[in-house]
Design a protein around this motif. Structure first.
Motif, PDB file in Angstrom:
ATOM      1  N   ARG A 168       0.670  -1.205   0.097  1.00 26.70           N
ATOM      2  CA  ARG A 168      -0.139   0.139   0.171  1.00 26.70           C
ATOM      3  C   ARG A 168       0.953   1.386  -0.318  1.00 26.70           C
ATOM      4  N   PRO A 169       0.793   2.336  -0.721  1.00 31.30           N
ATOM      5  CA  PRO A 169       1.212   3.680  -1.108  1.00 31.30           C
ATOM      6  C   PRO A 169       1.380   4.128   0.440  1.00 31.30           C
ATOM      7  N   ALA A 170       2.681   5.308   0.695  1.00 31.89           N
ATOM      8  CA  ALA A 170       2.264   5.200   2.054  1.00 31.89           C
ATOM      9  C   ALA A 170       1.645   6.966   1.617  1.00 31.89           C
ATOM     10  N   GLN A 171       0.656   6.796   3.116  1.00 34.65           N
ATOM     11  CA  GLN A 171       0.204   8.202   3.202  1.00 34.65           C
ATOM     12  C   GLN A 171       1.013  10.114   3.495  1.00 34.65           C
ATOM     13  N   PRO A 172       0.951  10.807   2.522  1.00 39.48           N
ATOM     14  CA  PRO A 172       1.428  12.016   2.892  1.00 39.48           C
ATOM     15  C   PRO A 172       1.300  12.298   4.344  1.00 39.48           C
ATOM     16  N   ASP A 173       2.411  12.616   4.823  1.00 40.33           N
ATOM     17  CA  ASP A 173       2.046  13.253   6.577  1.00 40.33           C
ATOM     18  C   ASP A 173       1.744  14.777   6.630  1.00 40.33           C
ATOM     19  N   CYS A 174       0.820  14.914   7.475  1.00 43.20           N
ATOM     20  CA  CYS A 174       0.392  15.558   8.623  1.00 43.20           C
ATOM     21  C   CYS A 174       1.039  16.619   8.593  1.00 43.20           C
ATOM     22  N   SER A 175       1.274  18.288   7.677  1.00 43.02           N
ATOM     23  CA  SER A 175       2.245  19.626   7.552  1.00 43.02           C
ATOM     24  C   SER A 175       1.957  20.127   8.523  1.00 43.02           C
ATOM     25  N   ARG A 176       1.027  19.966  10.047  1.00 43.19           N
ATOM     26  CA  ARG A 176       0.740  20.342  10.663  1.00 43.19           C
ATOM     27  C   ARG A 176       0.920  19.765  11.817  1.00 43.19           C
ATOM     28  N   CYS A 177       1.404  18.830  12.288  1.00 51.05           N
ATOM     29  CA  CYS A 177       1.385  18.368  13.487  1.00 51.05           C
ATOM     30  C   CYS A 177       2.281  17.655  13.177  1.00 51.05           C
ATOM     31  N   GLY A 178       2.867  16.320  12.440  1.00 54.40           N
ATOM     32  CA  GLY A 178       3.976  15.396  12.826  1.00 54.40           C
ATOM     33  C   GLY A 178       3.799  14.370  13.429  1.00 54.40           C
ATOM     34  N   CYS A 179       2.539  14.228  13.637  1.00 55.90           N
ATOM     35  CA  CYS A 179       2.093  12.551  13.942  1.00 55.90           C
ATOM     36  C   CYS A 179       1.533  11.980  13.807  1.00 55.90           C
ATOM     37  N   CYS A 180       0.645  12.340  12.635  1.00 52.89           N
ATOM     38  CA  CYS A 180      -0.301  11.845  11.589  1.00 52.89           C
ATOM     39  C   CYS A 180      -0.237  11.860  10.507  1.00 52.89           C
ATOM     40  N   THR A 181      -1.256  11.215   9.762  1.00 52.67           N
ATOM     41  CA  THR A 181      -0.591  11.284   8.003  1.00 52.67           C
ATOM     42  C   THR A 181      -1.965  12.314   7.978  1.00 52.67           C
ATOM     43  N   ALA A 182      -1.434  13.319   6.744  1.00 49.74           N
ATOM     44  CA  ALA A 182      -2.831  13.958   6.375  1.00 49.74           C
ATOM     45  C   ALA A 182      -4.320  13.713   6.470  1.00 49.74           C
ATOM     46  N   ALA A 183      -4.846  12.320   5.867  1.00 47.84           N
ATOM     47  CA  ALA A 183      -5.684  11.973   5.507  1.00 47.84           C
ATOM     48  C   ALA A 183      -6.567  11.667   7.214  1.00 47.84           C
ATOM     49  N   LEU A 184      -5.542  11.163   7.989  1.00 50.48           N
ATOM     50  CA  LEU A 184      -6.248  10.148   9.254  1.00 50.48           C
ATOM     51  C   LEU A 184      -6.198  11.679  10.324  1.00 50.48           C
ATOM     52  N   CYS A 185      -5.661  13.082  10.527  1.00 50.01           N
ATOM     53  CA  CYS A 185      -5.637  14.282  10.824  1.00 50.01           C
ATOM     54  C   CYS A 185      -7.018  15.077  10.105  1.00 50.01           C
ATOM     55  N   GLU A 186      -7.207  14.872   9.024  1.00 48.25           N
ATOM     56  CA  GLU A 186      -8.754  15.078   7.811  1.00 48.25           C
ATOM     57  C   GLU A 186      -9.864  14.722   8.551  1.00 48.25           C
ATOM     58  N   THR A 222      -0.192   2.343  16.942  1.00 47.37           N
ATOM     59  CA  THR A 222      -0.504   4.068  16.783  1.00 47.37           C
ATOM     60  C   THR A 222      -1.495   4.722  17.621  1.00 47.37           C
ATOM     61  N   ARG A 223      -2.031   4.124  18.248  1.00 44.75           N
ATOM     62  CA  ARG A 223      -2.793   5.402  19.138  1.00 44.75           C
ATOM     63  C   ARG A 223      -2.144   6.146  20.445  1.00 44.75           C
ATOM     64  N   PRO A 224      -1.318   5.340  20.436  1.00 46.83           N
ATOM     65  CA  PRO A 224      -0.241   6.537  21.857  1.00 46.83           C
ATOM     66  C   PRO A 224       0.451   8.040  20.950  1.00 46.83           C
ATOM     67  N   MET A 225       0.615   7.597  19.675  1.00 45.77           N
ATOM     68  CA  MET A 225       1.779   9.016  19.218  1.00 45.77           C
ATOM     69  C   MET A 225       0.416   9.600  18.461  1.00 45.77           C
ATOM     70  N   VAL A 226      -0.697   9.475  18.504  1.00 45.65           N
ATOM     71  CA  VAL A 226      -1.127  10.676  18.272  1.00 45.65           C
ATOM     72  C   VAL A 226      -2.766  10.629  19.041  1.00 45.65           C
ATOM     73  N   LEU A 227      -2.358  10.634  20.344  1.00 49.43           N
ATOM     74  CA  LEU A 227      -2.992  10.960  21.515  1.00 49.43           C
ATOM     75  C   LEU A 227      -3.230  12.460  21.214  1.00 49.43           C
ATOM     76  N   GLU A 228      -2.177  13.065  21.614  1.00 47.33           N
ATOM     77  CA  GLU A 228      -2.578  14.772  22.145  1.00 47.33           C
ATOM     78  C   GLU A 228      -2.693  15.574  20.564  1.00 47.33           C
ATOM     79  N   CYS A 229      -2.351  14.567  19.419  1.00 48.93           N
ATOM     80  CA  CYS A 229      -2.898  15.390  18.198  1.00 48.93           C
ATOM     81  C   CYS A 229      -4.024  17.098  18.101  1.00 48.93           C
ATOM     82  N   PRO A 230      -3.292  17.559  17.584  1.00 50.32           N
ATOM     83  CA  PRO A 230      -3.603  19.470  18.319  1.00 50.32           C
ATOM     84  C   PRO A 230      -4.203  19.348  17.368  1.00 50.32           C
ATOM     85  N   CYS A 231      -4.398  18.717  15.758  1.00 45.09           N
ATOM     86  CA  CYS A 231      -5.264  19.322  15.075  1.00 45.09           C
ATOM     87  C   CYS A 231      -6.912  18.622  15.112  1.00 45.09           C
ATOM     88  N   SER A 232      -7.011  17.867  16.083  1.00 49.67           N
ATOM     89  CA  SER A 232      -8.585  17.431  16.158  1.00 49.67           C
ATOM     90  C   SER A 232      -8.407  17.409  18.126  1.00 49.67           C
TER      91      SER A 232
END
Length: 229
Positions: A11-29, A46-56
């Motif tokens: 599966r092609p890698a999804q682009p990273d989110c440019s705002r947070c650095g912990c998620c993919t752009a699709a996940l933050c959307e 992967t949940r612990p890595m994105v738990l504090e994501c500011p985008c959401s």
């Protein structure tokens, strides 16, 4: 003999989110528009890595969790306010005071997200200011009209007659449905009633709660083309 069934699919890698650095752009959307946030749409691994994501997060304006936090704290202020000692401390923090917590109520403010420690020093949070505004504002019944809905973002735009009828504000679609009991598809063009602080100076400070389906059509709001809710 080894059998070959073609190249292995990766599966092609999804682009990273440019705002947070912990998620993919699709996940933050997805997380921005969900009360589950980013952490609710990923694997246990992967949940612990994105738990504090500011985008959401609820501290980031216009996310689903931010909108719900405004409603939650406003309802707390009007329906189940904190004790007087805690509110007094919160007001002191809002004024920049570093007074001692003689009553030991700061943990109550932290628990509700109204205050936090900044470099080890007690400070009011953005939600703390929302709480105090809700305590001080005049909240009253208001007639609102659902302009349209976005099923993907799970939001609705509504016009508030007593505020600025030509400036729609965005609210959570699921909040309207939960409060009113109405079907999603029946909402566009519908007249509702809600509680609002119509003295708010911006849409971000306007908080609507308690949507109901019993609103009468305001005088002068008959629209050409039969759009009468």
């Amino acid at each position: 003999m080894d059998e070959s069934f073609g190249p292995e699919y990766v599966r092609p890698a999804q682009p990273d989110c440019s705002r947070c650095g912990c998620c993919t752009a699709a996940l933050c959307e997805k997380g921005r528009n969900s009360l589950l946030r980013c952490s609710g749409h990923t694997s246990d691994e992967t949940r612990p890595m994105v738990l504090e994501c500011p985008c959401s997060g609820e501290s980031t304006k216009h996310t689903a969790s931010w909108r719900m936090a405004q409603v939650r704290v406003t309802r707390l202020a009007s329906e189940l306010p904190i004790v007087a000692e805690a509110e007094a401390l919160l007001r002191a923090l809002a004024g920049g005071s570093t007074s001692e917590d003689a009553e030991g109520v700061f943990p109550q403010l932290q628990l509700r997200g109204l205050a936090r420690l900044v470099s080890g020093i007690p400070a009011i949070s953005p939600l703390g200011f929302t709480y105090l505004a809700a305590r001080d504002d005049v909240r009253a019944g208001a007639v609102v009209r659902v302009v349209d809905i976005d099923k993907v973002a799970r939001t609705a735009r509504v016009e508030v007659v007593a505020w600025r009828p030509d400036e729609p504000v965005t609210v959570l679609l699921d909040q309207i449905v939960s409060d009113s009991g109405l079907d999603v598809d029946s909402l566009p063009g519908r007249w509702l009633s809600a509680e609002a602080n119509c003295h708010a100076d911006t849409a971000d400070r306007l908080v609507l709660t308690g949507f109901r389906a019993d609103a009468p059509l305001p005088a002068g709001w008959m629209r050409v083309g039969g759009d009468q809710g």
